[in-house]
Design a protein around this motif. Structure first.
Motif, PDB file in Angstrom:
ATOM      1  N   TYR A  33       0.834  -1.196   0.000  1.00 31.66           N
ATOM      2  CA  TYR A  33       0.000   0.000   0.000  1.00 31.66           C
ATOM      3  C   TYR A  33       0.874   1.255   0.000  1.00 31.66           C
ATOM      4  O   TYR A  33       2.010   1.233   0.494  1.00 31.66           O
ATOM      5  CB  TYR A  33      -0.863   0.060   1.272  1.00 31.66           C
ATOM      6  CG  TYR A  33      -1.561  -1.212   1.636  1.00 31.66           C
ATOM      7  CD1 TYR A  33      -0.902  -2.212   2.368  1.00 31.66           C
ATOM      8  CD2 TYR A  33      -2.883  -1.434   1.274  1.00 31.66           C
ATOM      9  CE1 TYR A  33      -1.536  -3.381   2.712  1.00 31.66           C
ATOM     10  CE2 TYR A  33      -3.533  -2.615   1.636  1.00 31.66           C
ATOM     11  CZ  TYR A  33      -2.856  -3.577   2.351  1.00 31.66           C
ATOM     12  OH  TYR A  33      -3.490  -4.739   2.694  1.00 31.66           O
ATOM     13  N   TYR A  35       0.213   5.364   1.239  1.00 34.19           N
ATOM     14  CA  TYR A  35      -0.626   6.371   1.854  1.00 34.19           C
ATOM     15  C   TYR A  35       0.165   7.674   1.844  1.00 34.19           C
ATOM     16  O   TYR A  35       1.392   7.678   1.751  1.00 34.19           O
ATOM     17  CB  TYR A  35      -0.935   6.008   3.320  1.00 34.19           C
ATOM     18  CG  TYR A  35      -1.823   4.811   3.508  1.00 34.19           C
ATOM     19  CD1 TYR A  35      -1.307   3.513   3.449  1.00 34.19           C
ATOM     20  CD2 TYR A  35      -3.182   4.963   3.780  1.00 34.19           C
ATOM     21  CE1 TYR A  35      -2.130   2.407   3.631  1.00 34.19           C
ATOM     22  CE2 TYR A  35      -4.009   3.857   3.971  1.00 34.19           C
ATOM     23  CZ  TYR A  35      -3.467   2.592   3.891  1.00 34.19           C
ATOM     24  OH  TYR A  35      -4.271   1.506   4.075  1.00 34.19           O
ATOM     25  N   GLN A  37       0.342  11.700   3.906  1.00 33.13           N
ATOM     26  CA  GLN A  37      -0.137  12.535   5.002  1.00 33.13           C
ATOM     27  C   GLN A  37       0.410  13.940   4.780  1.00 33.13           C
ATOM     28  O   GLN A  37       1.606  14.185   4.969  1.00 33.13           O
ATOM     29  CB  GLN A  37       0.323  11.980   6.361  1.00 33.13           C
ATOM     30  CG  GLN A  37      -0.228  12.742   7.546  1.00 33.13           C
ATOM     31  CD  GLN A  37       0.228  12.166   8.873  1.00 33.13           C
ATOM     32  OE1 GLN A  37       1.323  11.634   8.989  1.00 33.13           O
ATOM     33  NE2 GLN A  37      -0.619  12.252   9.887  1.00 33.13           N
ATOM     34  N   VAL A  43      -4.002  10.751   7.607  1.00 30.67           N
ATOM     35  CA  VAL A  43      -3.379   9.824   6.664  1.00 30.67           C
ATOM     36  C   VAL A  43      -4.417   9.417   5.623  1.00 30.67           C
ATOM     37  O   VAL A  43      -5.540   9.026   5.973  1.00 30.67           O
ATOM     38  CB  VAL A  43      -2.867   8.575   7.410  1.00 30.67           C
ATOM     39  CG1 VAL A  43      -2.295   7.567   6.447  1.00 30.67           C
ATOM     40  CG2 VAL A  43      -1.826   8.985   8.459  1.00 30.67           C
ATOM     41  N   PHE A  45      -5.373   7.151   2.112  1.00 33.83           N
ATOM     42  CA  PHE A  45      -5.069   5.994   1.257  1.00 33.83           C
ATOM     43  C   PHE A  45      -4.851   6.439  -0.184  1.00 33.83           C
ATOM     44  O   PHE A  45      -5.608   7.251  -0.724  1.00 33.83           O
ATOM     45  CB  PHE A  45      -6.230   5.002   1.343  1.00 33.83           C
ATOM     46  CG  PHE A  45      -6.170   3.896   0.335  1.00 33.83           C
ATOM     47  CD1 PHE A  45      -7.001   3.903  -0.773  1.00 33.83           C
ATOM     48  CD2 PHE A  45      -5.301   2.824   0.507  1.00 33.83           C
ATOM     49  CE1 PHE A  45      -6.973   2.867  -1.701  1.00 33.83           C
ATOM     50  CE2 PHE A  45      -5.260   1.784  -0.408  1.00 33.83           C
ATOM     51  CZ  PHE A  45      -6.094   1.804  -1.510  1.00 33.83           C
ATOM     52  N   SER A  48      -3.612   0.277  -3.283  1.00 28.38           N
ATOM     53  CA  SER A  48      -3.208  -1.035  -2.791  1.00 28.38           C
ATOM     54  C   SER A  48      -2.823  -1.901  -3.981  1.00 28.38           C
ATOM     55  O   SER A  48      -3.308  -1.697  -5.104  1.00 28.38           O
ATOM     56  CB  SER A  48      -4.327  -1.695  -1.979  1.00 28.38           C
ATOM     57  OG  SER A  48      -5.476  -1.861  -2.780  1.00 28.38           O
TER      58      SER A  48
END
Lengths: 112, 109
Positions: A33, A35, A37, A43, A45, A48
């Motif tokens: 994955y 992510y 921030q 955070v 997504f 994936s």
């Protein structure tokens, strides 16, 4: 204890340049994955990846983004033409199953 | 928004006190997880509670889940300075984890 490793820890780039963020997931994990921030925010997504293809992606993950597992150990996130708003911490994570995800320490991307 | 939302946003306590953080969400879930993030670092998984569980313990952590109210709480007992961090709830949506905005906990000695 196995861990997810990310390189570099900090990447500075000029707007419009391409960047590649690298991750080495935990060796027996099957799901990977990314992510991000943004400073002071939650955070979010991005994408994936399972069985050498994208499983899911968010609205953030547009055509500027791509992911790749070039060999048996690395997992990369490429941003083709960086924008100022791409400045953020980018976290890679991996999991054995779809439940508990293990995160790396992150790459801080600064777009100038 | 389907995101989890924690409250309070910030919590300051003394060592030895208990810290309680709450999380609300807006969708049906299979499980809810709590993660910790030390300043400038990655997220560390703390505990997972399944939708058919009401309470779960792990060391000094106690998590509750009320699916009828779509809420969860994380209790840290006998807090230590090392517990200073941000705490996030997250639920699974497909393969993605959807995180809340987090609670920043400061424990002073």
């Amino acid at each position: 204890e196995p861990e997810v490793t990310q390189t570099p820890s900090h990447q500075v780039t000029q707007m419009g340049q391409e960047v590649i963020l690298r991750c080495v997931p935990i060796s027996n994990h099957l799901y990977f994955y990314w992510y991000r921030q943004i400073l002071g925010q939650k955070v979010e997504f991005l994408v994936s990846f399972y069985n050498n293809e994208i499983s899911e992606k968010s609205e953030i993950f547009d055509d500027q983004f791509s992911v790749e597992r070039p060999d048996g150990s690395n997992f990369t996130l490429k941003i083709r033409s960086t924008k100022l708003e791409d400045s953020a911490m980018y976290f890679c994570a991996s999991s054995e199953f779809i439940n508990i995800q293990y995160f790396g320490a992150g790459t801080r991307l600064s777009v100038l | 928004s389907q995101q989890g939302e924690e409250d309070p946003q910030a919590l300051s306590i003394q060592e030895g006190e208990n810290a309680t953080m709450n999380c609300s969400y807006k969708t049906s879930i299979n499980n809810l997880q709590w993660y910790r993030q030390n300043s400038g670092r990655g997220l560390v998984h703390l505990i997972l509670i399944r939708s058919n569980e009401r309470e779960k313990h792990s060391g000094r952590l106690r998590v509750t889940l009320d699916t009828s109210k779509k809420s969860s709480s994380l209790l840290i007992t006998a807090s230590r300075a090392a517990d200073t961090a941000s705490y996030f709830c997250a639920y699974q949506a497909g393969t993605a984890l959807i995180f809340g905005k987090g609670t920043t906990l400061s424990v002073s000695s």
